[in-house]
Structures are given as C-alpha cells and as structure tokens.
Design an enzyme around this catalytic site. Structure first.
Site, PDB file in Angstrom:
ATOM      1  N   ASP A 374       0.972  -1.116   0.016  1.00 31.21           N
ATOM      2  CA  ASP A 374      -0.049   0.144   0.136  1.00 31.21           C
ATOM      3  C   ASP A 374       0.907   1.145   0.022  1.00 31.21           C
ATOM      4  O   ASP A 374       2.180   0.949   0.233  1.00 31.21           O
ATOM      5  CB  ASP A 374      -0.888  -0.055   1.115  1.00 31.21           C
ATOM      6  CG  ASP A 374      -2.017   0.980   1.148  1.00 31.21           C
ATOM      7  OD1 ASP A 374      -2.205   1.594   0.200  1.00 31.21           O
ATOM      8  OD2 ASP A 374      -2.334   1.570   2.330  1.00 31.21           O
ATOM      9  N   GLU A 377       2.438   4.911  -4.040  1.00 30.63           N
ATOM     10  CA  GLU A 377       2.638   5.773  -5.273  1.00 30.63           C
ATOM     11  C   GLU A 377       3.966   6.614  -5.410  1.00 30.63           C
ATOM     12  O   GLU A 377       4.383   6.894  -6.496  1.00 30.63           O
ATOM     13  CB  GLU A 377       1.401   6.901  -5.337  1.00 30.63           C
ATOM     14  CG  GLU A 377       0.031   6.079  -5.008  1.00 30.63           C
ATOM     15  CD  GLU A 377      -0.207   5.282  -4.044  1.00 30.63           C
ATOM     16  OE1 GLU A 377       0.232   5.654  -2.926  1.00 30.63           O
ATOM     17  OE2 GLU A 377      -0.874   4.071  -4.155  1.00 30.63           O
ATOM     18  N   ASP A 466      -9.241   3.325  -2.343  1.00 25.49           N
ATOM     19  CA  ASP A 466      -9.970   3.913  -1.402  1.00 25.49           C
ATOM     20  C   ASP A 466     -11.385   4.254  -1.940  1.00 25.49           C
ATOM     21  O   ASP A 466     -11.626   5.562  -2.080  1.00 25.49           O
ATOM     22  CB  ASP A 466      -9.575   5.058  -0.574  1.00 25.49           C
ATOM     23  CG  ASP A 466      -8.475   4.709   0.279  1.00 25.49           C
ATOM     24  OD1 ASP A 466      -8.021   3.280   0.471  1.00 25.49           O
ATOM     25  OD2 ASP A 466      -7.629   5.496   0.813  1.00 25.49           O
TER      26      ASP A 466
END
Ligand code: MIG
Length: 743
Positions: A374, A377, A466
C-alpha cells in the site's frame, strides 16, 4: 493526503499556474534534435511499430521494466525517415519535442471510435471526451473531478468499426492523454520527460488480439495460488490477535466460506515495517499457525515508508547502505506517513530491491502467505503535488521533490523522482514477488498492490484503492475494472462493500452479487464506519451473503480456467461486452454489464431500492440461462428482470459447459470437491483446465487440459498435461439429470 492541493518546494509554484487566463491551447515549435528510429515486429499476428526517441544529450534508452524479460520479440528496423514512417502507419500522427522536457504526439480519432484502457481511470468505459493524466497519486476522493489515481498504465486502445488499434508509450514519466476533449477529433498525448522513450503503435486488429500482443510484450500473470482466488476478509484494522481469532471462529461457525484474513497497518510495532507489535500480537507466528490449522491464510500490509528512528535496525541499515531517496542537496528525503517522519527506499535501484526482499523474509518466516503493498505511489502526508497536468514541462532534476538513482543499465545515474515516480509501486512489487519466490521456492506468490505501472501483471494483483460505500462507486467499479483488465492486468478487484463511509446491508449484498465475479475477491473497509463482514447485518443478510460466496467457490474451476486462458492469450477475466460482441451496437455502449470469460454475462443491480433492471443479452437466435435458478432468456434483446436482494445477476451462454465445484469452506477442500460439468442448452463444448493450484509444475506438464463436448453423449479428450486428481466428476445434462463421468 488530499489530491490536487498545493505543492512544495516553493519553487514549483512558479510552474503551477499560468498568471493569465488561457483561451487557447499552447502551440509549440518542434525543437527535437536527437535520434529517432522506427522498427516493426509481428506480435500475436498484430503489426507492432516501435518508434524510439532518444533526445540530444541522452546516451541510452532508460529501462522502465515494463517489457517482460525474455519475451525476445525481434523488431526489424525500418529504413527511411522514422517520423514519416510513423505518420504513415498511424495515419496523420505528428510527433515533436516542444520544450526541454516535453514531447507531444497527436493523431486523428475516428468519429465513432471508443477509447479504452489507460489502466485505472475514474470513468465510464469509454474514456473519450476527457483529459487523462498518468501520474501515480494517492487520491482518496474518487469523484468526477478525479484525474490521476494510484496507477499509471500508458496503454490506450481505440476501437472503431469492430477493430482496435492501440498505443503504448513506454515511459515512466507523467503523461497526459487528451482524447478528443476539444471535440476536434484529435488525440493529443503529452509526455513530460527529458529522457528517451519508446512509443509502440499496434495496428488495427480485433481487440482480443491487441490485448494478446500488448501482454506478449509486457508479460502475463502467472497462475495465482488457488487460495488467493477465495474469499478474503480485511479491515483497517483487526487490531489484535484475539480479534483475529474471533473473526476466524465466526466465519467457520457460521459456515461462510473464507480463505484469507488480512492485517492492516496496526499489526506493526508503531508502524515499523518488518515488525509485529508484541503487546497486541504476543505470538505472531503462533497465531498464524493456529489460523492455518483452521485453513486460514494471513496476508499483511507493507508500506514503503521506513520510520525515521535511529534505534530501528531497518532505518540504520538502509541509511548505511545508502538505499533511501535523497534530495538535490544530498540529504535523505523525509516526509510523514503512518510511522511519523519516514524515509523512502529507492526501489529504482536493484540493490534496494534485493535488500527489501531480504527484509521481507520476516513475514515468510512467520508464516504469512501474501503481501499487500500500500501507499506505494508513494504517498506522503506533507509533500503535496500540483497536478502535473498544469506543468508545461517536467521541472529540472534539481527542482524535483527528491532524486532517485537508476541502475537498470549498470552504473547508477541520478534521475528526478517525477521521471520514475510511476514506477515506484511496480519496483516495490518486483522486490516483493522475488522475496516470495526466494522464501517459498516453487510456490506461487501472492502480492497485492495499489500503485502500478505497465507490466505489473507479472508481479502483483491490484485493487483500486479507497472507494467509498457509495452506490456510484459500486457502479463505477465495473468500467474501472474493465479498463484495468484491458490494460493487461487480469487479477483485479475493488473493496467489496466500499472502503470509506458506511455500508448498508442492502449495499453489501448488491456488492457481493457482483463481487463474486471480481477476480480479486475481498471485503475491506476502514475502522470509522460500521462493521462490514458478511455476518455483520443479521441473519437474513448473512444467509444471502453466504449463498453468494458459496457460488464464488463453486465457480473456482471456471475461474482457474480463465487465469489459464489469460496466460495463453492475455485475455482479462472481466471483459466488456464489446470484447466478444464488437459488432453489436448495444454491446458497444454497455458499461453496467460485463462478460466473465466468454460464457458468463453479469448484469448486477447497482442502485438503492432497485429490484428490477434491464439486462441486455447479445446474439439473436441464442439462449441464455440464469446461473442460479436456470430460467432461460432469448438473446439479441433486453429483458426487464426481477432481481431481488441476494440474486445472482449472471447468465450463461448457450453451448457452454461450466465446471462447478461442490460447496466448500475454503480452498483447502478444493481437491476433494466433486466437479459437475453443467451443460447449457442441448449441446455444448468447453475447455476444462486443472492443476495443483499451488506450484509452478504447470509449466512442465503438471496440469490437465481437457476438451469436453456434449451432444447426446459426453466426450472428453485430454489435450495436454498429465495432472491427475482423485476427485469425482459428474455431468449435468440439459434435462437436469446428473450422472458420474470419467475424465
Ligand atoms: O492512508 O493502511 O487504500 O486500503 O486500509 C490510508 C490503511 C492507508 C490506504 C489503503 C487502505 C488501507 C489504509 N491505507
């Protein structure tokens, strides 16, 4: 963490917004002076042109790791002017370098063309009429204003008149795709980079062939471990061992099938990666062993941020080995994420990936089955990125938030973060995949990721971050997953029930109704809302959810076959209707239904208080059968159908034979489960595939692939492999009777 807000360092604001209102698109002259070449290869029967651009001053083409190693596709260099050559094959295509760090392509788009692909877009299926920016961004608010999301996959497809063409711009720098947003019939691609790159053009061919060619280039997913195809239950967070034990007990006690429990960030000691909290998880390994005895697997989250803590071994080591990203002054780059002030591994370097893979052994030593990457990015709490779409060109290296070192071609060279940002997640996954292979040789790894670049399918499954418990997000999950699939990534899903906000019982059921057909099948949500497990809403909801999840398990033989098909042809599991019915005008505009493989059409209800919907079934003259309940419907028209809560919104193509497994509580029971071949229509045929579901033996014949046929009698013929099971097989004939059969 809000997207689109202002940026540091302050210098960047200079580049952020034009001081005057702009009424016209900026038009630049061409300043290109480097080297160009055009080459051609035949890939899966598609003509693929590679237009390579090496700007002046750049000595070598940087590697983006997008191409599958060993795919040995030979390109033949074409003589003559490369630019003219490109304009000829992609008719009317212009190319230029506009500024030091800006390149542009533009070409006409047929009036009726439908635009697809580009990875994860908050969009309906057709991407036309908008600008789409590819720059990995942690944007937790997915809405109509969203542009960049977590993934950046620069593969765009143009479907027109039953055939597709496509572009793959193999650069890890930010890209902006303007797909006729000015209504002037033009595609404009801006690449904000100063480095070399390749632009691939896939000449017109059927969509399936285009996807085959793209995945021949960038690779295909190996078969996932079977357990990872089962039901996964997650929450941010199940905070301690006792909660996890209780969760496992609830699933088994209520007989709701489940394979995997997932631990989010709170299992760690103060969010230090490669640790577990001694207080809340006093015996981490013991807990995992205990769960395994009950046939549960455990997946843990891993974030890239390493807590800045001088007493923390991982921080000390990475610092000493110089593996963290640094700013232009040479200082280690620091930002806040969950552990507080943190530093970030430079995954662009092989040394970092190797080190990370070694550290990941912590999880495998403890018995963890899969890793969930997670925040890769990477996401930061403090550094805000101005949307790159407002840049004219990429900022100079020294002006970027930090630098990375690229050692893909030997000696490390320094590169600005934004040049390679889109690769950060993929590089973390490459390290993770290799860690799993090293820890469990011969076992199929499971890696899940939020951020990704082209080629991610070789190393990880993806989920779309999300989403919220909103009906609109339930609806959007279809076109979003369909475009992800067409972008080469078969193993994908969204959080069932929605991640943010609060799910209602009705919404949870509707989400499961379609979610059982998501390749990656996980219920996940945050802590703030109401509990969202399938048993959280009382007995009636639980009963319906159980039946749906059971249906997922019965489809596992079919799903395994679809993954095998992906490996052979690159086909995604979830496909837009136009994939199989490209000449059907109704199919072309359909984004609230999809094909799950060639045999199953899914048309879910995705509105509150809606109990009916129109279902479009293609192919006049054919007949479709409800997957549950066996009612039949004519093809070639829409039907207004009653779809009460808990319904299975799926229809099976006439002539299919579905392999359906008996019910089970987890995939641990899969090998013993009987499989029934159910014939849809008076006659049918199918390819049935099976293997051990865990090893790579299938690469050396450890599989069985059967050609099945039924008209009056049942025929089976082994087409390949030598895998055998001791399970029982049955045939369910068109009249409903069931008889044992031999394979
Ligand atoms: O800043 O780990 O998308 O699935 O539960 C939030 C906590 C960080 C974002 C992920 C979400 C996960 C959450 N993470």
């Amino acid at each position: 963490m809000e997207a689109g807000t202002e940026f540091v360092p302050s210098d960047f604001t200079r580049l952020s917004r034009s001081p005057r209102p702009v009424f016209k698109r900026k038009v630049y002259d061409d300043i290109f002076q480097g080297r160009l070449s055009l080459a051609l290869a035949q890939v899966e029967g598609v003509k693929v042109y590679r237009f390579s651009v090496l700007p002046k001053g750049e000595s070598a083409m940087p590697s983006t790791h997008a191409l599958a190693p060993g795919s040995d596709i030979a390109f033949d260099v074409l003589e003559g002017d490369a630019r003219l050559g490109l304009a000829k094959v992609l008719s009317g295509c212009t190319f230029q370098q506009s500024l030091r760090a800006r390149f542009e392509f533009s070409f006409p788009l047929a009036k009726t063309a439908c635009c697809l692909g580009l990875g994860e877009r908050y969009s309906s299926l057709n991407l036309r009429g908008a600008r789409h920016t590819l720059c990995s961004t942690d944007n937790p608010n997915h809405d109509e204003s969203s542009d960049s999301l977590y993934k950046a996959i620069p593969f765009s497809i143009f479907l027109d008149d039953g055939l597709a063409s496509a572009c793959f711009l193999d650069s890890s720098a930010p890209q902006i795709y303007d797909l006729d947003s000015e209504l002037d019939g033009q595609v404009r691609i801006e690449l904000l980079s100063a480095r070399g790159f390749s632009f691939y053009y896939f000449d017109r061919a059927p969509l399936a062939q285009i996807v085959a060619a793209y995945t021949a280039l960038t690779g295909r997913s190996e078969l996932p471990p079977r357990w990872a195809l089962g039901h996964q239950q997650s929450r941010w967070s199940y905070p301690d061992a006792e909660t996890v034990r209780e969760l496992a007990r609830e699933f088994r006690r209520r007989r709701i099938p489940c394979d995997t429990l997932v631990l989010d960030i709170d299992y760690m000691d103060d969010y230090r990666v490669f640790t577990s909290d001694k207080g809340r998880f006093p015996d981490f390994k013991g807990l995992i062993e205990e769960l395994a005895r009950d046939n549960f697997r455990l997946v843990t989250i891993v974030d890239p941020g390493v807590k800045l803590d001088k007493d923390y071994k991982i921080y000390q080591e990475g610092l000493k080995l110089e593996l963290f990203c640094r700013d232009a002054k040479g200082e280690v780059f620091v930002d806040r994420v969950w552990p507080g002030r943190s530093v970030f591994p430079d995954f662009q370097m092989e040394a970092t990936r190797k080190w990370w893979a070694e550290k990941l052994q912590f999880y495998y030593d403890n018995g963890v089955s899969g890793i969930w990457n997670d925040m890769n990015e990477p996401a930061f709490f403090d550094t805000r990125f101005i949307p790159v779409s407002s840049f004219d060109e990429l900022p100079e290296t020294g002006e970027q938030p930090f630098l990375q070192r690229d050692d893909a071609d030997g000696e490390p060279t320094t590169v600005g973060h934004l040049e390679v940002r889109n690769l950060y997640g993929s590089m973390m996954c490459e390290a993770t995949y290799n860690a799993a292979l090293a820890a469990r040789p011969g076992e199929r790894p499971f890696v899940l990721t939020r951020s990704a670049f082209a080629g991610i399918q070789r190393h990880a499954a993806v989920w779309l971050g999300d989403n919220k418990s909103w009906w609109e997000h339930l609806r959007k999950s279809l076109p979003m997953l369909l475009n992800v699939g067409l972008s080469g990534v078969p193993f994908a899903g969204v959080d069932i029930g929605g991640f943010g906000e609060t799910c209602s019982p009705e919404m949870l059921l509707r989400w499961y109704e379609v979610g059982i057909f998501f390749p990656f099948f996980r219920n996940h949500c945050w802590l703030k809302g109401r509990a969202q497990e399938p048993f959280a809403y009382g007995a009636a909801v639980e009963e319906k959810a159980r039946r749906l999840i059971e249906l997922r398990y019965s489809l596992l033989p079919y799903i395994s076959g679809l993954f095998h098909e992906h490996r052979q042809t690159g086909a995604p599991l979830m496909r837009p209707l136009l994939y199989h019915y490209p000449q059907d005008a109704m199919a072309l505009n359909c984004h609230d239904q999809f094909m799950f493989g060639a045999d199953i059409l899914v048309a879910p209800v995705m509105e509150r208080a809606q109990t009916h919907r129109y279902v479009y079934l293609p192919e006049a003259g054919s007949q479709w059968t409800a997957l549950a309940g066996d009612k039949t419907y004519e093809g070639g028209r829409s039907h207004y159908l009653d779809m009460p809560l808990g319904t299975c919104p799926a229809f099976v193509r006439e002539g299919a034979i579905l392999p359906l497994a008996d019910a089970m509580q987890s995939t641990a029971e899969y090998e013993q489960a009987a499989i029934t071949f159910k014939v849809y229509g008076q006659q049918g045929s199918a390819v049935f595939y099976e293997d051990d579901g865990k090893s790579f033996d299938y690469k050396e014949g450890g599989f069985a692939q059967w050609q099945l046929a039924y008209s009056e009698g049942f025929l089976s013929r082994l087409m390949g492999g030598h895998y055998k099971t001791s399970r029982r097989y049955f045939l369910q004939k068109p009249d409903g009777s069931k008889i044992p059969v031999q394979l």
